[in-house]
Write an enzyme that holds these catalytic residues in place. Structure first.
Site, PDB file in Angstrom:
ATOM      1  N   HIS A 397       0.839  -1.209   0.000  1.00  0.00           N
ATOM      2  CA  HIS A 397       0.000   0.000   0.000  1.00  0.00           C
ATOM      3  C   HIS A 397       0.871   1.254   0.000  1.00  0.00           C
ATOM      4  O   HIS A 397       0.732   2.126  -0.871  1.00  0.00           O
ATOM      5  CB  HIS A 397      -0.907  -0.037   1.228  1.00  0.00           C
ATOM      6  CG  HIS A 397      -1.809   1.144   1.373  1.00  0.00           C
ATOM      7  ND1 HIS A 397      -3.156   1.086   1.121  1.00  0.00           N
ATOM      8  CD2 HIS A 397      -1.562   2.433   1.766  1.00  0.00           C
ATOM      9  CE1 HIS A 397      -3.707   2.271   1.327  1.00  0.00           C
ATOM     10  NE2 HIS A 397      -2.755   3.103   1.739  1.00  0.00           N
ATOM     11  N   GLU A 398       1.771   1.349   0.970  1.00  0.00           N
ATOM     12  CA  GLU A 398       2.625   2.537   1.055  1.00  0.00           C
ATOM     13  C   GLU A 398       3.593   2.594  -0.117  1.00  0.00           C
ATOM     14  O   GLU A 398       3.968   3.686  -0.577  1.00  0.00           O
ATOM     15  CB  GLU A 398       3.378   2.559   2.388  1.00  0.00           C
ATOM     16  CG  GLU A 398       2.483   2.544   3.626  1.00  0.00           C
ATOM     17  CD  GLU A 398       1.455   3.663   3.662  1.00  0.00           C
ATOM     18  OE1 GLU A 398       1.653   4.682   2.974  1.00  0.00           O
ATOM     19  OE2 GLU A 398       0.438   3.516   4.369  1.00  0.00           O
ATOM     20  N   HIS A 401       1.919   4.404  -2.883  1.00  0.00           N
ATOM     21  CA  HIS A 401       2.030   5.853  -2.716  1.00  0.00           C
ATOM     22  C   HIS A 401       3.405   6.349  -3.176  1.00  0.00           C
ATOM     23  O   HIS A 401       3.511   7.345  -3.896  1.00  0.00           O
ATOM     24  CB  HIS A 401       1.858   6.228  -1.246  1.00  0.00           C
ATOM     25  CG  HIS A 401       0.457   6.137  -0.740  1.00  0.00           C
ATOM     26  ND1 HIS A 401      -0.608   6.675  -1.402  1.00  0.00           N
ATOM     27  CD2 HIS A 401      -0.048   5.587   0.401  1.00  0.00           C
ATOM     28  CE1 HIS A 401      -1.722   6.467  -0.704  1.00  0.00           C
ATOM     29  NE2 HIS A 401      -1.405   5.797   0.393  1.00  0.00           N
ATOM     30  N   HIS A 404       3.879   6.266  -6.885  1.00  0.00           N
ATOM     31  CA  HIS A 404       3.074   7.348  -7.451  1.00  0.00           C
ATOM     32  C   HIS A 404       3.854   8.660  -7.338  1.00  0.00           C
ATOM     33  O   HIS A 404       3.930   9.451  -8.298  1.00  0.00           O
ATOM     34  CB  HIS A 404       1.748   7.433  -6.700  1.00  0.00           C
ATOM     35  CG  HIS A 404       0.700   8.238  -7.391  1.00  0.00           C
ATOM     36  ND1 HIS A 404      -0.567   8.408  -6.869  1.00  0.00           N
ATOM     37  CD2 HIS A 404       0.698   8.949  -8.548  1.00  0.00           C
ATOM     38  CE1 HIS A 404      -1.288   9.152  -7.685  1.00  0.00           C
ATOM     39  NE2 HIS A 404      -0.536   9.518  -8.700  1.00  0.00           N
TER      40      HIS A 404
END
Length: 608
Positions: A397-398, A401, A404
């Site tokens: 998940h992180e 980020h 991105h």
């Protein structure tokens, strides 16, 4: 010999954490002295911007020079603050780091106040003239900034008014900062211990979630009751802090002329208020499936009454998951392979070599986050636990980020590189979905398959349904104040309990202090943030299917989204990727996906 249970280890002080387990902040500043020198440069760069006061509209060349001066100042401020904030988050007990963080905030606040003329003065330039200038080739790096500035002018105040709002920016963070210190430092030292397998173990903000996954119901009950009893001791302080935060949100919305705090929060991203309301309405229509899931959970756990401390424990008792940090990195590498080698190599190299702060230490912020910056690496704070497979998903998940952020930085100028949180939660939950599909495909037994399906149901529930419940609570709290009703401890608890009962249904039996959960959510201090998790997973589930089942174009469309940064508004950038979040179809599709998993679990678990 490696300790196989992070909970049983004594939580180390920051100074005792090996450097290999910490993030390496040298890509931002190589030393504290270098940071201090940059801090000193902020007033000098501010003075250069002030030289253009009253001159912005005199010529295109003058405006361009002013924009370059603003860019240099904002980049310096972002870099100085980013470094200080990361050090502070890693150890809130470190007084020197706290002091540097405070200095960075003060410097930013002073800069913001002194340069508050810029927006109002830019507003005085004829919009057609401004747009004409922005289309010149030498304005390429600032075109998006100018267009977005024009869009925000509707709620731009006078120079004097903007300066006043800038001056109170530091004090506006008081509720958030006090909540963080209270819960992560002062209270975190007083939760006590929980007895598991005859051993007393520390109960903290981080280990609480581990205890909630224990197969021993007595352990879960003890941890839950001690945890919320401590929160209840501070209920009035916590309620006052949150009420202060809500009042601040409403003050800023009214000062600028918005119809509501919700409108203010969504306007800058050009997200219609209807998106927020549609999300809540759609989830309400699908609560029946959620209630079916809790009924299934009660049946599988074999309890007469389902309690709030029963909702996190894995339903498949026989599967134990122990995953080292390095093993988790390799799972991410393999699972995210559909995104290509550049993506996986860069992410995994970062996870192993300085992007991530891996494990819990005393004073460290609980939970996890990714913090991107134009200068330096996209850093990740984790509190990784090897006996909780959910932390593998947290890593992915992180990592979503951070990648991105990496693509945004490398494809956009500074003035328009920063994407919105609305978009961010797509990239992160997209990665979670790929990890789930990879692990499910490679499950070696029906037990493991059932385990993964159960965990995925809980993850979608936590991101889609639970975050929507949080979003509804935030909305109700702000609407109370906007309609003239002050937020009291009693009202906050009553409102949250009603939502607990609505979302969990008749299967759930709550403790008298279960509603204290509503006063311990850090994200509530960033108003109307959490709904983006729910819209994010809705979009990401749709995009994950497109990328894994589609062709090269679908993958390239997804990378166009990652590379957009702040060059497009979020609704538009998601349309480029192939999802329209102004429609309810993505949210309904996510609800349908959850229903499908619940049905699969019914077949596997009840048959067993």
């Amino acid at each position: 010999m490696e300790n196989k249970n992070n909970v049983t280890k004594k939580i180390p002080a920051r100074k005792d954490v090996p450097q290999s387990d910490k993030w390496n902040l040298s890509s931002i500043f190589k030393s504290i002295s270098e940071w201090e020198e940059s801090l000193k440069e902020i007033p000098q760069l501010t003075a250069k911007v002030l030289e253009f006061k009253g001159k912005l509209g005199t010529s295109a060349e003058t405006l361009l020079a002013a924009l370059k001066a603003v860019e240099a100042l904002l980049l310096k401020c972002e870099t100085v603050y980013h470094y200080a904030a990361l050090e502070h988050e890693a150890d809130e007990d470190d007084t020197a780091a706290s002091e540097r963080n405070g200095k960075a905030i003060m410097a930013y606040t002073k800069m913001d106040a002194e340069t508050s003329f810029f927006g109002p003065e830019l507003k005085t330039i004829d919009q057609n003239q401004l747009l004409e200038w922005s289309r010149r080739p030498d304005f390429a790096d600032y075109r998006i900034y100018i267009e977005k500035t024009i869009y925000m002018q509707k709620f731009q105040l006078s120079e004097a008014e903007e300066r006043i709002l800038s001056l109170q920016a530091e004090s506006a963070q008081t509720a958030d900062q006090t909540f963080s210190v209270l819960t992560n430092v002062d209270m975190n030292k007083t939760f006590g211990t929980v007895t598991e397998d005859g051993v007393e173990k520390q109960l903290t903000e981080t280990t609480w979630s581990v205890f909630m996954h224990s197969q021993d119901r007595k352990v879960r009950e003890e941890a839950y009751k001690k945890f919320y009893a401590k929160y209840e001791e501070h209920q009035n302080t916590l309620a006052a802090l949150y009420a202060g935060s809500v009042n601040q949100d409403i003050f800023l919305a009214r000062a600028r002329g918005y119809n509501s705090a919700l409108e203010k929060s969504l306007y800058s991203n050009k997200v219609p208020v209807s998106v927020y309301h549609n999300l809540i309405d759609c989830i309400h229509k699908n609560l029946g499936t959620l209630h079916e899931y809790y009924k299934l959970r009660r049946q599988v756990l074999g309890v007469d009454e389902l309690r709030h401390y029963d909702v996190y424990v894995p339903l498949v008792k026989s599967v134990k998951a122990h995953t080292t940090y390095d093993e988790a990195v390799e799972i991410c590498r393999n699972a995210l392979a559909p995104l290509g080698k550049e993506y996986t190599d860069r992410l995994c190299d970062g996870l192993k070599n300085g992007w991530a702060d891996r494990y819990e230490n005393i004073g460290k912020r609980s939970g996890a986050f990714s913090s991107g910056n134009y200068i330096g690496d996209p850093f990740i704070l984790l509190n990784y636990n090897e006996d909780n497979i959910r932390d593998v998903f947290t890593m992915a998940h992180e990592g979503g980020h951070s990648m991105h952020s990496w693509y945004s930085v490398h494809n956009n100028p500074f003035m328009c590189y920063d994407y919105t949180i609305f978009e961010a939660e797509v990239a992160s939950t997209f990665n979670e979905e790929l990890v789930f599909e990879y692990l499910l495909k490679n499950a070696e037994s029906n037990e493991m398959k059932t385990y993964l399906l159960s965990m995925r149901a809980d993850d979608i529930l936590a991101t889609l349904h639970r975050q929507t419940m949080f979003a509804e609570f935030e909305l109700k709290c702000h609407e109370f104040v906007e309609n003239g009703t002050p937020l009291t401890t009693e009202l906050l608890r009553k409102t949250y309990r009603e939502l607990l009962e609505l979302y969990f249904g008749d299967e759930m039996h709550f403790e008298s202090n279960s509603d204290m959960e509503g006063l311990r959510i850090p994200h509530f201090y960033s108003a109307f943030y959490v709904y983006k998790y729910a819209t994010g997973i809705s979009a990401s589930l749709a995009l994950a299917k497109k990328v894994t089942n589609g062709g090269e174009k679908d993958r390239e469309d997804y990378f166009k989204f990652l590379k957009s940064g702040g060059s497009r508004y979020p609704i538009e950038s998601l349309r480029v990727a192939g999802v329209d979040m102004e429609k309810t179809e993505p949210v309904q599709a996510a609800c349908d996906e959850f229903a499908s998993i619940v049905n699969q679990l019914k077949t596997l678990l009840l048959k067993k």
